[in-house]
Write an enzyme that holds these catalytic residues in place. Sequence first.
Site, PDB file in Angstrom:
ATOM      1  N   THR A   1       6.771   6.099  36.475  1.00  0.00           N
ATOM      2  CA  THR A   1       6.456   6.384  37.873  1.00  0.00           C
ATOM      3  C   THR A   1       5.430   5.341  38.316  1.00  0.00           C
ATOM      4  OG1 THR A   1       5.744   8.070  39.454  1.00  0.00           O
ATOM      5  CG2 THR A   1       4.592   8.013  37.342  1.00  0.00           C
ATOM      6  N   THR A   2       5.028   5.422  39.554  1.00  0.00           N
ATOM      7  CA  THR A   2       4.081   4.422  40.052  1.00  0.00           C
ATOM      8  C   THR A   2       2.793   4.466  39.234  1.00  0.00           C
ATOM      9  OG1 THR A   2       5.009   4.625  42.255  1.00  0.00           O
ATOM     10  CG2 THR A   2       2.822   3.646  42.098  1.00  0.00           C
TER      11      THR A   2
ATOM     12  N   HIS B   1      -0.069  10.857  45.037  1.00  0.00           N
ATOM     13  CA  HIS B   1       0.405  10.617  43.677  1.00  0.00           C
ATOM     14  C   HIS B   1      -0.274  11.553  42.676  1.00  0.00           C
ATOM     15  CE1 HIS B   1       2.899   8.510  40.760  1.00  0.00           C
ATOM     16  NE2 HIS B   1       1.951   8.852  39.921  1.00  0.00           N
ATOM     17  N   GLY B   2       0.548  12.374  42.077  1.00  0.00           N
ATOM     18  CA  GLY B   2       0.060  13.268  41.025  1.00  0.00           C
ATOM     19  C   GLY B   2      -0.670  14.496  41.525  1.00  0.00           C
TER      20      GLY B   2
ATOM     21  N   ARG C   1      16.927   4.643  40.858  1.00  0.00           N
ATOM     22  CA  ARG C   1      16.983   5.711  39.842  1.00  0.00           C
ATOM     23  C   ARG C   1      17.113   7.097  40.477  1.00  0.00           C
ATOM     24  NH1 ARG C   1      11.004   5.153  37.312  1.00  0.00           N
ATOM     25  NH2 ARG C   1      11.664   2.970  37.238  1.00  0.00           N
TER      26      ARG C   1
ATOM     27  N   GLU D   1      -2.656   4.279  51.913  1.00  0.00           N
ATOM     28  CA  GLU D   1      -2.552   5.517  51.126  1.00  0.00           C
ATOM     29  C   GLU D   1      -3.263   5.275  49.806  1.00  0.00           C
ATOM     30  OE1 GLU D   1       1.249   7.481  50.899  1.00  0.00           O
ATOM     31  OE2 GLU D   1       0.762   8.355  48.949  1.00  0.00           O
TER      32      GLU D   1
ATOM     33  N   HIS E   1       6.435  15.482  43.355  1.00  0.00           N
ATOM     34  CA  HIS E   1       6.846  15.962  42.028  1.00  0.00           C
ATOM     35  C   HIS E   1       6.393  17.399  41.769  1.00  0.00           C
ATOM     36  CE1 HIS E   1       6.616  16.154  37.551  1.00  0.00           C
ATOM     37  NE2 HIS E   1       7.761  15.510  37.644  1.00  0.00           N
TER      38      HIS E   1
ATOM     39  N   HIS F   1      11.359   7.308  48.258  1.00  0.00           N
ATOM     40  CA  HIS F   1      11.089   6.017  47.647  1.00  0.00           C
ATOM     41  C   HIS F   1      12.407   5.373  47.241  1.00  0.00           C
ATOM     42  CE1 HIS F   1       8.635   3.722  44.332  1.00  0.00           C
ATOM     43  NE2 HIS F   1       9.306   2.904  45.130  1.00  0.00           N
TER      44      HIS F   1
ATOM     45  N   ARG G   1      23.477  14.130  36.978  1.00  0.00           N
ATOM     46  CA  ARG G   1      24.889  14.373  36.652  1.00  0.00           C
ATOM     47  C   ARG G   1      25.839  13.764  37.665  1.00  0.00           C
ATOM     48  NH1 ARG G   1      26.204  20.322  34.167  1.00  0.00           N
ATOM     49  NH2 ARG G   1      25.041  20.077  32.216  1.00  0.00           N
TER      50      ARG G   1
ATOM     51  N   ARG H   1      13.857   2.924  45.392  1.00  0.00           N
ATOM     52  CA  ARG H   1      13.445   1.988  44.346  1.00  0.00           C
ATOM     53  C   ARG H   1      14.487   0.899  44.142  1.00  0.00           C
ATOM     54  NH1 ARG H   1       9.703   2.767  40.310  1.00  0.00           N
ATOM     55  NH2 ARG H   1       8.274   4.509  40.590  1.00  0.00           N
TER      56      ARG H   1
ATOM     57  N   HIS I   1      12.406  13.655  43.689  1.00  0.00           N
ATOM     58  CA  HIS I   1      12.828  14.340  42.465  1.00  0.00           C
ATOM     59  C   HIS I   1      13.761  15.516  42.691  1.00  0.00           C
ATOM     60  CE1 HIS I   1      10.685  11.433  40.273  1.00  0.00           C
ATOM     61  NE2 HIS I   1       9.609  11.649  40.985  1.00  0.00           N
TER      62      HIS I   1
ATOM     63  N   GLU J   1       9.123   4.686  51.295  1.00  0.00           N
ATOM     64  CA  GLU J   1       8.345   3.912  50.320  1.00  0.00           C
ATOM     65  C   GLU J   1       9.233   2.808  49.754  1.00  0.00           C
ATOM     66  OE1 GLU J   1       7.017   6.808  47.517  1.00  0.00           O
ATOM     67  OE2 GLU J   1       5.150   7.107  48.574  1.00  0.00           O
TER      68      GLU J   1
ATOM     69  N   ASN K   1       7.549  14.454  49.470  1.00  0.00           N
ATOM     70  CA  ASN K   1       8.368  13.430  48.817  1.00  0.00           C
ATOM     71  C   ASN K   1       9.533  14.102  48.101  1.00  0.00           C
ATOM     72  OD1 ASN K   1       9.383  11.653  46.746  1.00  0.00           O
ATOM     73  ND2 ASN K   1       7.630  10.319  47.159  1.00  0.00           N
TER      74      ASN K   1
HETATM   75  C1  DXP Z   1       4.093   5.654  45.390  1.00  0.00           C
HETATM   76  C2  DXP Z   1       4.020   6.951  44.687  1.00  0.00           C
HETATM   77  O1  DXP Z   1       3.026   7.310  44.122  1.00  0.00           O
HETATM   78  C3  DXP Z   1       5.175   7.844  44.702  1.00  0.00           C
HETATM   79  O2  DXP Z   1       5.425   8.216  45.986  1.00  0.00           O
HETATM   80  C4  DXP Z   1       6.380   7.179  44.102  1.00  0.00           C
HETATM   81  O3  DXP Z   1       7.531   7.613  44.768  1.00  0.00           O
HETATM   82  C5  DXP Z   1       6.431   7.527  42.644  1.00  0.00           C
HETATM   83  O4  DXP Z   1       7.647   7.103  42.132  1.00  0.00           O
HETATM   84  P1  DXP Z   1       8.664   8.222  41.642  1.00  0.00           P
HETATM   85  O5  DXP Z   1       8.899   9.150  42.803  1.00  0.00           O
HETATM   86  O6  DXP Z   1       9.881   7.410  41.247  1.00  0.00           O
HETATM   87  O7  DXP Z   1       7.995   8.937  40.513  1.00  0.00           O
HETATM   88  N1  LIG Z   2       2.929   8.433  47.494  1.00  0.00           N
HETATM   89  C1  LIG Z   2       2.858   9.651  46.706  1.00  0.00           C
HETATM   90  C2  LIG Z   2       4.103  10.466  46.896  1.00  0.00           C
HETATM   91  O1  LIG Z   2       4.867  10.228  47.815  1.00  0.00           O
HETATM   92  C3  LIG Z   2       4.389  11.581  45.986  1.00  0.00           C
HETATM   93  O2  LIG Z   2       3.884  11.353  44.699  1.00  0.00           O
HETATM   94  P1  LIG Z   2       4.063  12.575  43.646  1.00  0.00           P
HETATM   95  O3  LIG Z   2       3.487  13.803  44.286  1.00  0.00           O
HETATM   96  O4  LIG Z   2       5.543  12.717  43.420  1.00  0.00           O
HETATM   97  O5  LIG Z   2       3.301  12.143  42.429  1.00  0.00           O
END
Ligand code: DXP
Ligand SMILES: NCC(=O)COP(=O)(O)O
Length: 246
Positions: A100-101, A191-192, A49, A151, A214, A43, A18, A45, A10, A70, A7
């Site tokens: 975040t989600t 996620h996470g 953002r 997922e 992330h 994603h 900036r 959104r 970020h 997403e 993903n």
């Molecule tokens: C759905 C999910 O858990 C993430 O893939 C999502 O993209 C989180 O949103 P942010 O990337 O904006 O933190």
């Molecule tokens: N759906 C989860 C994703 O795409 C990435 O989530 P994260 O690793 O940024 O928390």
Amino acid sequence: MIQLGVNIDHIVTIRQARGTRYPSPVQAALVAESAGADAITLHLREDRRHIQDHDVDTLSRVLTTRMNLEMAVTDEMLGIACRVMPQDACLVPERREELTTEGGLDVAGQLDKVKRACGVLGEAGIRVSLFIDADPRQLDAARACDAPVVEIHTGRFADAHSRADQAGELQRIVAAVEYGNRIGLQVNAGHGLHYHNVQDIAAIPGVAELNIGHAIVAHALFVGWEAAVREMKRLMLAVAPESRGG
Ligand SMILES: CC(=O)[C@@H](O)[C@H](O)COP(=O)(O)O
Ligand SMILES: NCC(=O)COP(=O)(O)O
């Protein structure tokens, strides 16, 4: 073999901070693909953002693996998806105020709306994934929507404060993966997840793909982007059941 969706949200957060032209999400995506990413997740959104519409358009033309887009369950996003035609679209919950989600999509509580969205995307030839909590009721609802993929939201597992809580969340995820596979769903997770908790999830039999972003972006600050992606994939393959003859 278990797959890794990287993903890049970020990466773009840094650019948006900036309004510069760097870092390039295209460069990030192509390097990630060369480092072992099996898909690129982004994603778009409603509040834009991070990922922008032009990022989605550009990336759809250059990716050599798969785009996993997403998106919220809105007519706007359905229209964008049917124009861009990503290989995969993952329907996620969204609240403008969220950092975040925060949880999985409540498919069971809005079955007609989600089923309609799944129909629109499926008829366009896009593979639909539903981002849901580790809950059999949500898995049944996903099946009822004819979504081929789910997922499992691993955020509560990742954010658990005690080992006992984390173990409990992991068991819920293990049970959800087993049940999802049993009712004919492909089961992904995300996620996470990070370098110290990913193997707990990657080791679960029946997990097809992990979407991670992330933590890879954060780790890349110290080891470089290519190495961060390569290390995450290595950790996953080291414990995946099919790698161990499971
Ligand atoms: C759905 C999910 O858990 C993430 O893939 C999502 O993209 C989180 O949103 P942010 O990337 O904006 O933190
Ligand atoms: N759906 C989860 C994703 O795409 C990435 O989530 P994260 O690793 O940024 O928390």
